[in-house]
Design a protein around this motif. Structure first.
Motif: not given
Length: 208
Positions: A28-35
């Motif tokens: 979730q943290a990595m996806l938030k960074r990508v977004e």
């Protein structure tokens, strides 16, 4: 469907597929960074190298300006130019001297070129993982009949989009690698005007 198959750009070939994955806290943290990264990219340009599953290679340049504008130019012998003007997506085949028009709002291109961008609004995330200095995000678009998947590869620290792999309904893979990518620059507005080259080779006409 040559219009879709010829394009290196990821959002024109997404399709429906597996359901969204249950991501752990790290995912979730990595996806938030990508977004956040994708949302922050307002202008972009790069060279690209496109490698098809049968070993075919094509090269070109891509330019993007959000909201709504993009240009893709293939190097010869591929005869294609694609321009998103803000309202239309126009593909021009230099060899056939033919144009194809598609409303931007009716295309999946509208997702990436929109003024606001959120990955999870339009697609299902099937995997987020980190390996070494790279982050991998696999996804499929919601609500389409044909099946396929997209795999984004980001370099970490600083976060940058490096490549993507499209897998179509026949499991054929197309890989696109970005070279000399730059973000945040001012782009010439004329890049996003479609101009049909005159047969004489003179100045272009038919601007949109």
């Amino acid at each position: 469907m040559r219009f879709l198959k010829a394009l290196p750009i990821l959002f024109l070939v997404l399709a429906a597929g597996p359901a969204a994955a249950e991501l752990d806290a790290a995912g979730q943290a990595m996806l938030k960074r990508v977004e956040a990264y994708l949302e922050g990219v307002r202008t972009f340009q790069a060279r690209f190298i496109q490698v098809s599953g049968n070993g075919g290679i094509a090269e070109g340049r891509i330019y993007m300006q959000r909201p709504g504008k993009m240009r893709i130019e293939y190097k010869p012998p591929v005869p294609l130019i694609l321009v998103a003007t803000g309202k239309l997506i126009i593909m021009y085949d230099r060899k056939l001297d033919q144009t194809t028009h598609l409303p931007l709002a009716a295309s999946p291109a509208a997702w990436l070129l929109g003024d606001r961008l959120s990955i999870r609004d339009k697609i299902n995330i099937t995997e987020v993982r980190k390996a070494g200095k790279r982050i991998y995000v696999s996804l499929v678009e919601k609500g389409k009949a044909a099946k396929g998947s997209l795999h984004l590869v980001f370099l970490d620290k600083p976060l940058r989009l490096r490549e993507w792999i499209v897998v179509d309904a026949q499991r054929r893979r197309t890989k696109v690698v970005l070279v000399d990518a730059q973000e945040g620059m001012k782009l010439d507005p004329r890049l996003f005007l479609f101009e049909r080259p005159a047969k004489s080779g003179g100045d272009n006409t038919n601007r949109r």
